[in-house]
Design an enzyme around this catalytic site. Structure first.
Site, short mmCIF file in Angstrom:
data_model
loop_
_atom_site.label_atom_id
_atom_site.label_comp_id
_atom_site.label_asym_id
_atom_site.label_seq_id
_atom_site.Cartn_x
_atom_site.Cartn_y
_atom_site.Cartn_z
CE LYS A 177 -2.04 -1.70 3.61
NZ LYS A 177 -2.88 -2.10 4.75
CG ASP A 212 -6.06 -4.42 8.49
OD1 ASP A 212 -5.62 -5.54 8.19
OD2 ASP A 212 -6.20 -3.51 7.65
C1 BGC Z 1 -1.86 -5.99 3.73
C2 BGC Z 1 -2.68 -6.74 4.75
C3 BGC Z 1 -3.83 -5.88 5.24
C4 BGC Z 1 -4.62 -5.34 4.05
C5 BGC Z 1 -5.78 -4.46 4.48
C6 BGC Z 1 -2.73 -5.40 2.64
O1 BGC Z 1 -1.97 -4.59 1.80
O2 BGC Z 1 -0.91 -6.86 3.14
O3 BGC Z 1 -1.88 -7.14 5.84
O4 BGC Z 1 -4.65 -6.64 6.07
O5 BGC Z 1 -3.76 -4.60 3.21
O6 BGC Z 1 -5.37 -3.35 5.19
#
Ligand code: BGC
Length: 469
Positions: A177, A212
């Site tokens: 992200k 999360d």
């Molecule tokens: C992450 C996860 C997370 C999800 C939602 C993803 O990019 O790898 O660990 O739960 O985003 O936030």
């Protein structure tokens, strides 16, 4: 006769006034590439179920299936006050959470914005910033902070893939992200946070680390013990569910006598080999230009961070073929990620005959000199195509977990958080339509509800469950 488009779009679409045959046939071609039949959805589910099995067997697999070391299921009767910290996207959230029993929870919280510099600088800078925020929060919102020498227990929601080794220990596998902090991959994130808190003398012990999705699952279970899955459809996407410990073959040491443990699936990474997902050239362009090429392929087709960029790639493809905006783009639209997923939401929600909100976004925010109604209708159609595929694809991993757990006929509750699920027009209706195509009337036994901000509460619950073990 121009080609008929609505057979490809699986939900209601508006007519495109005055479109040429060339425009209609190119858009029709794109809609076909993004279309997902129920057969294709089933094929994806099958592939995903195999990937889940592989992930339960061995570490380091594509779908990581990470043991969370959370084995207790909340009963709703727990009482106590804990801190929670939630890092995962645009904001850092610090909370004080009081569980009062009977499913009653009181939350004090404050959000702090995480800047691009903090997301992409060094890990030490990021964790020092986090420790500062916790200190400020305690000083401002927690009355007994300075009054006595109390040590606060905190649950840490860290929404990135972590190879967890204990309830309060886990090494970062890879940032996602848009985060790229240096000196942190393969390092224990609880250790880094605890060091930063200690450096600043903040009297907090990090006693639980949760993803999360794990937090969302726990907080939803506190209210509804029938909950099987916690999901995020937001900036990123992922899910967590209760798994039988005997099926987690890769666990060396069974933690206690419990029968179940929450598994953080990390489904955003599904199909990085691009074997099952219907990848288009617009997805490939996005992946190639991203800061983590070849990773998080499923997430890149579904989540809020990326949908606008896929749509932007399609819009520019149409501009370059002189099929949109009379062949003109703008400096703004040419910039990566300038067409935000929020704009798609507003455009899909625009039901006016002249698409005035779409006009404002295109002309005032993105500086396209002038747009015709046909242009705006085409842009809306592009948003529908991308938004519909995201919602239909989202049904696959959810359905796969329910199938994997053998719960299709029993009925389960699912708690979902995230901006896409909460705000994107038609997302949840489209998701449910796809589930109905897959499960028939059994879909009525799946209770899907919004679990807003559940991850903070869940982290505090994990801290509490850890304290009672
Ligand atoms: C992450 C996860 C997370 C999800 C939602 C993803 O990019 O790898 O660990 O739960 O985003 O936030």
């Amino acid at each position: 006769m121009p080609p008929v488009l609505s057979s490809i779009i699986r939900d209601k679409v508006d007519h495109i006034d005055g479109a040429s045959n060339a425009q209609l046939s190119v858009i029709d071609g794109i809609a076909k590439e993004f279309d997902l039949t129920v057969e294709k959805l089933s094929e994806i589910i099958k592939h995903f179920c195999n990937e889940m099995d592989k992930g339960l067997e061995k570490t380091g697999m594509n779908v990581a299936m990470i043991p969370s070391f959370v084995t207790g299921v909340p009963t709703g009767k727990e009482v106590g006050t804990f801190l929670a910290l939630d890092l995962g996207g645009t904001n850092l959230r610090v909370c004080e959470i009081a569980f009062e029993g009977e499913g009653i929870i009181k939350v004090k919280q404050h959000k702090y914005r995480v800047t691009e510099t903090q997301k992409t600088g060094s890990a030490r800078q990021l964790f020092d910033f986090i420790a500062d925020c916790v200190d400020k929060f305690l000083a401002e919102f927690v009355t007994d902070y300075t009054e006595n020498a109390k040590i606060f227990k905190m649950g840490f929601t860290f929404s990135f893939p972590v190879e967890q080794t204990a309830i309060n220990q886990g090494n970062l596998i890879k940032w996602t992200k848009g985060f790229t902090c240096s000196d942190s991959e393969n390092k224990d994130v609880v250790f880094m946070l605890q060091e930063a808190l200690n450096r600043k003398g903040v009297p907090v012990v990090v006693s639980a680390l949760v993803n999360d999705t794990v937090g969302t699952l726990l907080s939803h279970s506190y209210k509804d013990p029938n909950t099987l899955i916690g999901i995020i459809y937001g900036t990123g996407t992922n899910g967590a569910y209760y798994e039988e410990i005997s099926k987690i073959k890769k666990l060396n040491k069974i933690p206690d006598a419990s029968e179940k443990m929450i598994i953080n699936v990390e489904w955003g990474a599904f199909d990085s080999e691009k074997k099952a997902l219907p990848i288009t050239m617009f997805d490939n362009k996005l992946d190639r230009e991203s800061n983590n090429p070849h990773y998080q392929i499923f997430e890149k087709m579904i989540s809020g961070m990326y949908l606008g960029e896929i749509a932007r790639n399609i819009l520019l493809h149409l501009v370059d073929r002189m099929l949109l905006f009379d062949g003109y783009s703008s400096k703004e639209l040419n910039r990566n990620y300038s067409f935000e997923t929020e704009y798609m939401s507003a455009i899909e929600a625009d039901e006016s005959h002249t698409l005035d909100n779409a006009r404002k976004i295109l002309e005032e925010l993105l500086n396209i000199p002038s747009t015709t109604l046909t242009d705006r209708q085409i842009v809306k159609r592009v948003c529908q195509i991308v938004g519909l595929r995201a919602a239909r694809l989202s049904s696959t991993t959810l359905a796969a977990v329910i199938i994997h757990c053998g719960m299709v006929e029993c009925g389960v509750s699912v708690g979902i958080d995230g901006s896409l699920f909460e705000f994107y027009p038609h997302f949840s209706a489209r998701l449910k339509t796809a589930l109905r195509e897959l499960f028939g009337s059994n879909v009525d036994k799946i209770e899907i509800s919004l679990a807003r901000d559940g991850s903070g509460v869940g982290a505090a619950l994990a801290a509490m469950l850890a304290a009672t073990e």
